[in-house]
Design an enzyme around this catalytic site. Structure first.
Site, PDB file in Angstrom:
ATOM      1  N   GLU B 470      18.699 -13.906  23.042  1.00 33.35           N
ATOM      2  CA  GLU B 470      18.429 -12.460  23.034  1.00 33.35           C
ATOM      3  C   GLU B 470      17.897 -11.967  24.373  1.00 33.35           C
ATOM      4  O   GLU B 470      17.046 -11.083  24.429  1.00 33.35           O
ATOM      5  CB  GLU B 470      17.431 -12.086  21.925  1.00 33.35           C
ATOM      6  N   GLY B 471      18.446 -12.515  25.435  1.00 35.14           N
ATOM      7  CA  GLY B 471      18.004 -12.110  26.773  1.00 35.14           C
ATOM      8  C   GLY B 471      16.960 -13.079  27.296  1.00 35.14           C
ATOM      9  O   GLY B 471      15.864 -13.156  26.769  1.00 35.14           O
TER      10      GLY B 471
END
Lengths: 618, 618
Positions: B470-471
């Site tokens: 997620e990043g």
């Protein structure tokens, strides 16, 4: 990968520590850079061929116990054989017993290749340490029967300290050793005892890599009242072979009463079986002249031969522990190096994203390799600074061991003081920061680094052990701030400061390093000042409440010093490796050394926030 | 364990955030502390009965792919069923569609119990996020066919962003979506396309927990020249169901052309299958009116229904990503809490060693429990400060989501600004520091913590994922310093400072906290000043070279603020939990906040040591 490691080791050994000059000493007179290189070449080759290809295998094919035998992969057997055949088990020993009379620093450098290739295949460190202890404290007969076969690779060794209820606290061990009947003092292999007890966390405690396993076991001899003496002064040391031997060390075919209870299943470092052993519980009863027949299945105890004087066990074991601690630090360092070099390879080939700024705005441009991103460079440079800094520390300590053994009296005394002070750092610092390096190596790989298709997650898991075994982080910190900085009226710390000041003096004359030189000296004034402040009240509960933050600051101060010293050794060189070393030194001074203020503040203040936390308030 | 977690959540929800006052708002008018408690009770019970007992099982019995099916343990099926039956998949939705109209902060708190019990069993977060995205951006028909069955637990959802060559860099995705022949715009489920491409790192990408899987897929629609548009503006979003459905969302029995290529084998978080998926490669050919017959085995492509406008895909997906980032932060926090509470239990019972000082010198004294050692207390208090601080952050952000949804215009705007700024911290800070907490939890256990007989090594492995998915950490840091602190002329940062100053104002009036209040404000002056200095030259390569250290400092500043705010909520209380919260706050200010100076120094100086490192010098 091996290329980068070899280059780092070569530079530190020959350009920085100048170990080739050891050849001027009588013990090493037949050596030269050429013979040292030949050893390193051999180690590099065996590590590449027999260790590295099987590192994942020994992680997935954990040791299994089928109730009778511990089963290890064939690769582990072949790696052991290749290692033993290389002569490395006997590297530092006298020619007279088949050794190479290598300096310890070269031995340590050679062993580094195996740790980088597959840290958990090897049980060589324990075997050499075990045999070395016997060479220092055993009788000639004990050395012949138990040490020489270990140097030859026919036997392997363990150190049996911990028990399920006694990990860090060795004074609480409950393994009991009783004299093995009349005449027990007259056994040619040493005073003969019967041991009963449990030993926990014993690495390589059971396997079939060798003809025999030599357990060095701490146990207590009960007093006249039948009770075990309290405290560490009641601890004695015993040789307990898995198979009983004759006076020449030949196994008699009679099993000693040492039984594997089970294997510990670990997060990492899985290539080495880690065991819970029962001594003398009757699984392999041994008849004898002693207490109980041993034939009733109850077990009269495992036969053990005392080493040295009763009650002297812990002191003797520490002979082995200090080597082991440097070995652990080197293992942590090599796991860090392996991860660094793997992530460097990955960063040089993996394409992802574009440059920041106007040049990167055009999505039609092809992606860049990730090593072109500043944050990836940061993660790589941090790893380099941690791991090559740690390698400098380990080799520096190893070189001190050689000074202790072959320097003149004054030099040996200095080396002794420095080693006492630096050993907790050599153990703890790489355990913490090369683990952090492994985490960065995962991060450089992104999602791929979290999979088992790449090696870095295993390095990280393997490395997590190193803050625990051979004395936890907390134990090392107590040793540092509670004993070593105080020892001989602070003379170890003074000896270290003299070396640091010498480096700072040289660096201070160089324009590139004048500022770092001043920063280093200021840092060490604060590190010393914090130790004084910690002990100002003389109360160990106040002084040691923040021993770990103190050790962290001290460690960063040591690594900063060594990096500055290494940087000074690159003056005038403009080859890429020298540029890189200087940049790593700058990184350490700019990004890392400033961290010490936060750690020292609580030491300086004798902060009791943690100590005063009421248990029920957690 | 659950008891300590519930107490921490209850305090933060009701005493600190006072979420019971949300019941005065129209949307939550039928709620009260009693209904919130009932939800938490249910979550706690299901997590205890259906998740926690199987946490090790899902680690050892990894998902397997037999070539046809992904096989998960029965426990995973039962956990999914219990979770779906609890209504939590629909917790925040309107009553009209079967939801509970719960505030998001209560939903997040309830989900925390599952993450603490077994983080990787659940795929609920992705399913809810997927369905929520469709409620925000899909047509009524898409919502009925694909979102409602997810809220009911009959379908599960995924988010398909990354590809093997495009992880962090989504502009480089190569999955191609072409209109599915004449009339493709008229499909009742939305404009119909054929997709071809590979998607990597897809969590829960294949399983048989549900009747169907709804993939939300980013892909590019080729231009008239047949080429994919460059950059993120060319990305569109598609619903690609595993099984094709009729207009009411009933599976037709016709498989869509989405095929599992393989499972990723991870270091941790093993309960969730992580997949590489092929879209439209002909494994399950789908005939249709479109390009190619699809019956020749080549594959005409997987059928996908476009969501919203072409080219708007990334913006829509970010709707889901922000929730996912708070979800990741909460997962990291709960892994930390689980480790903290496990190590606290262990420290309260494990006996080892004696007290420092004269009282401990007598080895005849029995050992103490390790919680009585100051260094163990330090490791426990650090964990508490990290994990309960992170929990405060996650719940604070969740409460902001409710403000965004139900506050008045001014409050919603403030909440929006604060969420934009805090989301990268909510994702990154627990990922880093609750992982550190897990390492400390291992350390408290000593050797036992490194074995798989205790849960803490798994928490640590599981948690290592959170800095990646997620990043990554680096992406979050660029988002923070490159976008969020700059947004709307710095108004997000001003909004945050206003809240911090309000806390500092209250704390400044309290004798125990006056000093911390001043320290906090000084820290934030430095954090703001460093951002200005970073951008002083306006060159992003200079500003962002040290974005990660900046984010670390910013995160510590946020957690210090929240701890001070929490401490203020304990004024006048002398119960042990309140004492403990204040002590954790003191710990954070004394041991942690001072670390920001080292991080900020390089930001302030726009230090280029890393950026300037020549590649060949590594």
């Amino acid at each position: 990968m091996a290329q980068g490691l070899r280059a780092a080791i070569d530079f530190l050994l020959y350009e920085w520590l100048r170990v080739q000059t050891l050849a001027t000493r009588a013990r090493y007179a037949e050596h030269s850079r050429e013979t040292f290189d030949a050893v390193l070449d051999t180690c590099e080759r065996i590590a590449r061929d027999k260790y590295a290809p099987f590192n994942r295998l020994v992680d997935t094919e954990e040791p299994r116990f089928d109730g009778e035998r511990v089963i290890l992969p064939a690769a582990t057997h072949e790696a052991w054989r290749a290692y033993a055949d290389s002569g490395m088990l006997c590297a530092a020993q006298d020619y007279a017993i088949g050794g190479m009379q290598l300096p310890y620093v070269v031995e340590a450098a050679g062993n580094a290749f195996f740790a980088a290739a597959s840290v958990s295949i090897g049980a060589g460190m324990l075997t050499v340490g075990n045999a070395n202890l016997l060479m220092a404290h055993g009788t000639a007969a004990q050395q012949r029967a138990f040490a020489l076969p270990q140097f030859a690779g026919r036997f392997a060794g363990t150190m049996c300290l911990s028990e399920p209820q006694a990990g860090s606290s060795l004074s609480d061990i409950a393994t009991r050793a009783v004299p093995d009947g009349p005449g027990h003092e007259d056994d040619p292999l040493g005073p003969r005892y019967r041991l009963r007890g449990h030993k926990m966390w014993i690495s390589a405690g059971e396997h079939e890599l060798t003809e025999n396993i030599v357990h060095l076991v701490l146990a207590k001899i009960p007093g006249a009242d039948g009770r075990l003496p309290a405290g560490v002064k009641g601890i004695s040391l015993f040789i307990v072979p898995k198979w009983l031997v004759d006076r020449d060390g030949r196994p008699t075919g009679q099993r000693n009463d040492v039984a594997l209870v089970g294997l510990n299943h670990k997060c990492g470092w899985r290539g080495t079986p880690n065991t819970l052993l029962n001594f003398g519980e009757g699984r392999f009863p041994v008849a004898g002249a002693g207490v109980g027949s041993g034939l009733d299945g109850q077990g009269a105890g495992a036969i053990g031969y005392r080493v040295g004087a009763a009650g002297d066990g812990l002191r003797q074991m520490f002979h082995m522990m200090n080597e082991a601690r440097i070995g652990v630090g080197m293992a942590a360092t090599m796991l860090g190096m392996a991860g660094y070099l793997a992530s460097l390879d990955y960063a040089r080939t993996r394409q992802q994203g574009r440059r920041l700024g106007p040049a990167g705005k055009d999505p039609a441009q092809p992606p860049v390799r990730i090593i072109e991103h500043a944050d990836v460079k940061r993660m790589l440079l941090a790893q380099k600074a941690y791991c090559e800094g740690a390698l400098a520390l380990e080799l520096y300590c190893a070189r001190l061991v050689d000074e202790l053994r072959t320097g003149d009296a004054e030099a040996a005394q200095q080396a002794h003081l420095l080693l006492e002070l630096l050993t907790p750092i050599a153990k703890s610092w790489p355990s913490e920061w090369c683990l952090e390096a492994n985490s960065l190596a995962i991060q450089v790989h992104g999602g791929y680094g979290y999979t088992r298709d790449f090696p870095v997650e295993q390095y990280w898991r393997d490395n997590r052990l190193n803050m625990i075994h051979e004395g936890t982080h907390g134990i090392q910190a107590q040793d540092l701030l509670g004993r070593k900085v105080l020892m001989q009226g602070g003379s170890a710390l003074r000896a270290l400061r003299a070396r640091i000041d010498a480096t700072a003096g040289r660096a201070g004359a160089l324009p590139e390093w004048a500022q770092a030189s001043a920063v280093l000296q200021q840092a060490w004034q604060r590190i010393e000042g914090a130790a004084h402040a910690a002990w100002a009240s003389g109360d160990p509960t106040e002084a040691l409440a923040n021993a770990v933050p103190y050790m962290q600051a001290f460690g960063h101060g040591v690594i900063a010093w060594l990096w500055l010293d290494v940087a000074c050794a690159t003056v005038g060189r403009e080859d890429p490796a020298s540029v890189g070393r200087r940049q790593a030194c700058h990184y350490f001074f700019r990004y890392e050394l400033p961290k010490i203020d936060a750690w020292l503040a609580v030491v300086q203040a004798r902060d009791r926030t943690c100590a005063d936390m009421p248990e029920e308030a957690f």
